[in-house]
Enzyme design. Sequence first.
Site, PDB file in Angstrom:
ATOM      1  N   PHE A 242       0.822  -1.220   0.000  1.00  0.00           N
ATOM      2  CA  PHE A 242       0.000   0.000   0.000  1.00  0.00           C
ATOM      3  C   PHE A 242       0.853   1.266   0.000  1.00  0.00           C
ATOM      4  O   PHE A 242       0.400   2.323   0.438  1.00  0.00           O
ATOM      5  CB  PHE A 242      -0.973   0.014   1.180  1.00  0.00           C
ATOM      6  CG  PHE A 242      -1.783  -1.232   1.330  1.00  0.00           C
ATOM      7  CD1 PHE A 242      -2.597  -1.664   0.291  1.00  0.00           C
ATOM      8  CD2 PHE A 242      -1.720  -2.000   2.488  1.00  0.00           C
ATOM      9  CE1 PHE A 242      -3.340  -2.834   0.412  1.00  0.00           C
ATOM     10  CE2 PHE A 242      -2.457  -3.162   2.604  1.00  0.00           C
ATOM     11  CZ  PHE A 242      -3.272  -3.587   1.570  1.00  0.00           C
ATOM     12  N   GLY A 510       1.935  -0.458 -12.001  1.00  0.00           N
ATOM     13  CA  GLY A 510       2.632  -1.730 -12.152  1.00  0.00           C
ATOM     14  C   GLY A 510       2.099  -2.628 -13.245  1.00  0.00           C
ATOM     15  O   GLY A 510       2.854  -3.112 -14.091  1.00  0.00           O
ATOM     16  N   ILE A 616      -8.907  -4.525 -18.957  1.00  0.00           N
ATOM     17  CA  ILE A 616      -8.732  -5.208 -17.672  1.00  0.00           C
ATOM     18  C   ILE A 616      -8.036  -6.536 -17.952  1.00  0.00           C
ATOM     19  O   ILE A 616      -8.608  -7.444 -18.562  1.00  0.00           O
ATOM     20  CB  ILE A 616     -10.089  -5.406 -16.970  1.00  0.00           C
ATOM     21  CG1 ILE A 616     -10.756  -4.042 -16.742  1.00  0.00           C
ATOM     22  CG2 ILE A 616      -9.899  -6.143 -15.646  1.00  0.00           C
ATOM     23  CD1 ILE A 616      -9.942  -3.046 -15.933  1.00  0.00           C
ATOM     24  N   LYS A 688      -4.718   0.083 -18.087  1.00  0.00           N
ATOM     25  CA  LYS A 688      -4.315   1.093 -17.118  1.00  0.00           C
ATOM     26  C   LYS A 688      -4.352   0.446 -15.736  1.00  0.00           C
ATOM     27  O   LYS A 688      -4.418  -0.776 -15.627  1.00  0.00           O
ATOM     28  CB  LYS A 688      -5.239   2.312 -17.228  1.00  0.00           C
ATOM     29  CG  LYS A 688      -5.030   3.045 -18.565  1.00  0.00           C
ATOM     30  CD  LYS A 688      -5.763   4.361 -18.688  1.00  0.00           C
ATOM     31  CE  LYS A 688      -7.200   4.200 -19.082  1.00  0.00           C
ATOM     32  NZ  LYS A 688      -7.773   5.426 -19.712  1.00  0.00           N
ATOM     33  N   GLU A 692      -5.452   1.760  -7.249  1.00  0.00           N
ATOM     34  CA  GLU A 692      -5.674   2.976  -6.470  1.00  0.00           C
ATOM     35  C   GLU A 692      -6.989   3.648  -6.843  1.00  0.00           C
ATOM     36  O   GLU A 692      -7.628   4.283  -6.013  1.00  0.00           O
ATOM     37  CB  GLU A 692      -4.487   3.924  -6.644  1.00  0.00           C
ATOM     38  CG  GLU A 692      -3.216   3.255  -6.156  1.00  0.00           C
ATOM     39  CD  GLU A 692      -2.029   4.174  -6.009  1.00  0.00           C
ATOM     40  OE1 GLU A 692      -1.980   5.206  -6.691  1.00  0.00           O
ATOM     41  OE2 GLU A 692      -1.143   3.846  -5.201  1.00  0.00           O
TER      42      GLU A 692
END
Lengths: 735, 316
Positions: A242, A510, A616, A688, A692
């Site tokens: 995190f 990432g 995704i 993407k 977050e």
Amino acid sequence: MKFDQPAQSNPIDQLKVVGRATDRIDGPLKTTGTAPYAYEQYQAAANPAYGYVVGAAIAKGRIVAMDAGEARHAPGVLAVITADNAGKLGKGSRNTAALLGGPEIQHYHQAIALVVAETLEQARAAAQLLRVDYARSPGAYDLAAVRDTATEPAEAMPDSRVGDFDGAYARAPVKLDASYSTPDQAHAMMEPHATLAAWEGDKLTVWTANQMIAWARTDLAETLGLPEDKLRVVSPYIGGGFGGKLFLRADVVLAALGARAIGRPVKVALSRPLMFNNTPHRPATLQRIRLGAEADGRLTAIAHESWSGDLRGGGPELAVQQTRLLYAGANRLTALRLAVLDLPEGNAMRAPGEAPGLMALEMAMDEMAEKLGLDPVAFRILNDTQVDPEKPERPFSQRRLADCLRSGAERFGWHARRSPGSRREGNWLIGLGVAAAFRNNLVMKSGARVRLDRHGILTVETDMTDIGTGSYTVIAQTAAEMLGLPLDKVVVRLGDSDFPVSAGSGGQWGANSATAGVYAACVRLRERVAERAGIPPAEASFADGQVRGGGGRGMTLAQAAAEGELVAEDSMEFGDLDKRYQQSTFGAHFVEVAVDYATAETRVRRMLAVCAAGRILNPKSARSQVIGAMTMGVGAALMEDLHIDKRQGFFVNHDLAGYEVPVHADIPAQEVVFLDETDPMSSPMKAKGVGELGICGVGAAVANAIYNATGMRVRDYPITLDKLLPGMPERAELG
Amino acid sequence: MKSFTYEKAQSPAEAAAAAARIPDARFIAGGTNLLDLMKLEVETPAHLIDVNGLALDRLEPLPDGGLRVGALVRNTDLAADARVRRDYPVLARALLAGASGQLRNKATTAGNLLQRTRCPYFYDTNQPCNKRVPGSGCSALEGFSRPLALIGVSRTCIASHPSDMAVAMRLLDAGVETVKADGSRRVIPIADFHRLPGDTPQHESALAPGELVTAVSLPPPLGGKHYYRKVRDRASYAFALVSVAAVVQPDGSGRVALGGVAPRPWRLESAEAALPLGARAVTEQLLAGATPTQQNAFKIPLVQRTLSAVLAEAKG
């Protein structure tokens, strides 16, 4: 490989493996307890000794005297490392405070010693025998008290001004001017910082828990004064980060020093009570938002200011950055102010900036909608923009915020929302809330190496990390797609500085960046394989474990590698597409809460997130990311709060009994919907980040739902019952 | 954790005698609180007397219609017992409102009564705490006090008692059965079991040195409607901000005890006469003389509102 033109059609678009809901390939290791996390690297180094970290007992001042005599002679003790005997230490550029303090103390629980012993119990017992005399200095621990001393952090983010905010705000027929606050928060990840360190001659290997292998190696080299090529950092499994594990921390440095001192491997884990003051946290903010709008609801003036504090040399919480991009409006102002505080170091925590910033902005939008007599969904859609509001010539690469809001409203039953304080069920007041989710898509150079062996097994090596996010799996999916292999023919090895440098895990960059790096390496490998097969690379196709060319020529990949392993390495470098196009991810959060009429306890009843975040890669792990982030957002809204002792200068509730995060009973039905989207500006993956995005706006959606339930507007997070009670109806019983 | 010696007790009387004889000895049962405190060196016993083998893990009916709960009955087992669920539902509910399943599987009846405060300063050995180091001062009084006590406190300590079970036991007028170091036995009324801090917050119970709790006896069932309403920041696995235990009879009379507000389960029998007058009257008497801090003053209206909701539910 350079990515500087929009992605064309490429092998990833086949979506035979990528884009499919896929179980984590590392799942069985984790569910059987056999994934070696840093503290469980039993095979890596034999016979380690145990280090126990001692934290400073004061927030600011100096160690006047330290007597380690008794500790050194305690049973099993092998060494006591302190600033006195550690030798000269440098400091990595990403650390604010020294990782081994003394004689100067910069914050509470700053490490001042490592006691190394044969067993953890012996080290821990001996640690209590250190005698330390301190001279305290006065410090600043209260952000509100030093707010007026804060200055513009021009390097981190200067003030931004567009148009004439003051004039437009003065003229606006409908205005809002409100102040909000968010508290200091802890990452509170399950795995504490932990390291096993072993020296071989002048070469050091650390098995640790770190999100950014290359950063850790650089900063460790700086700290120990060693060349980077003498250091190896290994971090294959990470039990949550995190942002708390973005940077080198005391466990690594102290384990390395301890191992050097005793000539034997040493392992160190921070004890839970140290986690909250020794390591960085998300800084508290004080925020002021002013909105001006025409009577029809169009925003004409937007100002967002935020104050935060950090140790001298530290940075601000970037709580206003999303406000520069989220809504249209010709006249704009954002400003950060940074004060010096002597609390522990502030730093990045999941969606740094956006998470606390949107807790304020998206509550302000709810308040403004009400002033305007508009539905909060409609108000947001009305002020949507397809271009960067500061640079209208710069479009968003994709922006489906309005679709997220509309689709979410329909799915959630938003039309059932009533006026504030008017819906009751039994002892509960029921409310619905909405907020926009918004987080930029960052791209980072990322490299990988791929190896094809004579059994047709493809191995991917990159220093990318998996902090529980599913990196192993999306990387395997990418490689499998590129080479036309099933997933079980792909082996993924992560988190080792011997592997090519990757984007690492942070800032939700990432998954897209690291898989793009794997894509680049796989493009090269495809060329090698084609050459082996005697097929012109441009004509080669990869499917079903085979490479095929025109005229039926081809062979299996195993055959292609029969004469020797084929290896390819490359990295993806990103051009200026992220400058020419604003790349962001969007979503809408919908929340239903119930607030107990008598006690003002808030319980979330259901949640929905609708996200538009590019392709995704793995809907299953992406959903896990979003529901985890939604859970964290509920914590931020309702309970998470590092309580400061403003006399002693530390976070008092420094364990998991005192720092409450949501438990299962707090988390109701959560639904996540990903809109079908590909973003050719982001990378050849057209993906993407989502990790977050999922937390952005959640806190405000909960807060807005509480307002809708109770008619009370609490602008001071977390919204605990004591803040609601004074406004609750006098009679505690219903009826 | 400091090194310690260890023995398995052979009988309750021998355990008590050993505990009185050996300096710095402690009993250990479930260990869910003591071991944490030992790791932090908040507790530093030199000797542990393991009482787990003492066959004090039974529930048995008493001739008067009550129920004796062995000191080692695990919280999970006590909450699940059919007699407890039928005759003392307030106790079952209080138990299930506490801790987590794993902790309740280990935690014992006597250990739960004797668990120590969750005041964060008590847990941080860098900070002054009169309960941990008598005479060192109270950090909470002017510090972080939101979860702490506001009645029955002193200038030396505002720690709150964390137990849910004990609040129900207090409501039920349980008796704490013990054996002393000399082998004699007695029953301490639960009302007298927990001490207020005064000038000696380190002394938390009426137990004499070495004295071992062997059982808790519950008087015959009270009938009526039973409530345990625990108010907290998260839905589970959190200590009470306040809790209200109540038994309400059909005629509106009843009993009320509070958790989360005092250094011990808080009940004033005299206040219960006001029950027919409503929550405000009862709360005013229960919390008369309270000395809240700025951070925990919200507990007073919270108690009243929670009790009010409980009484409304009892009526309805």
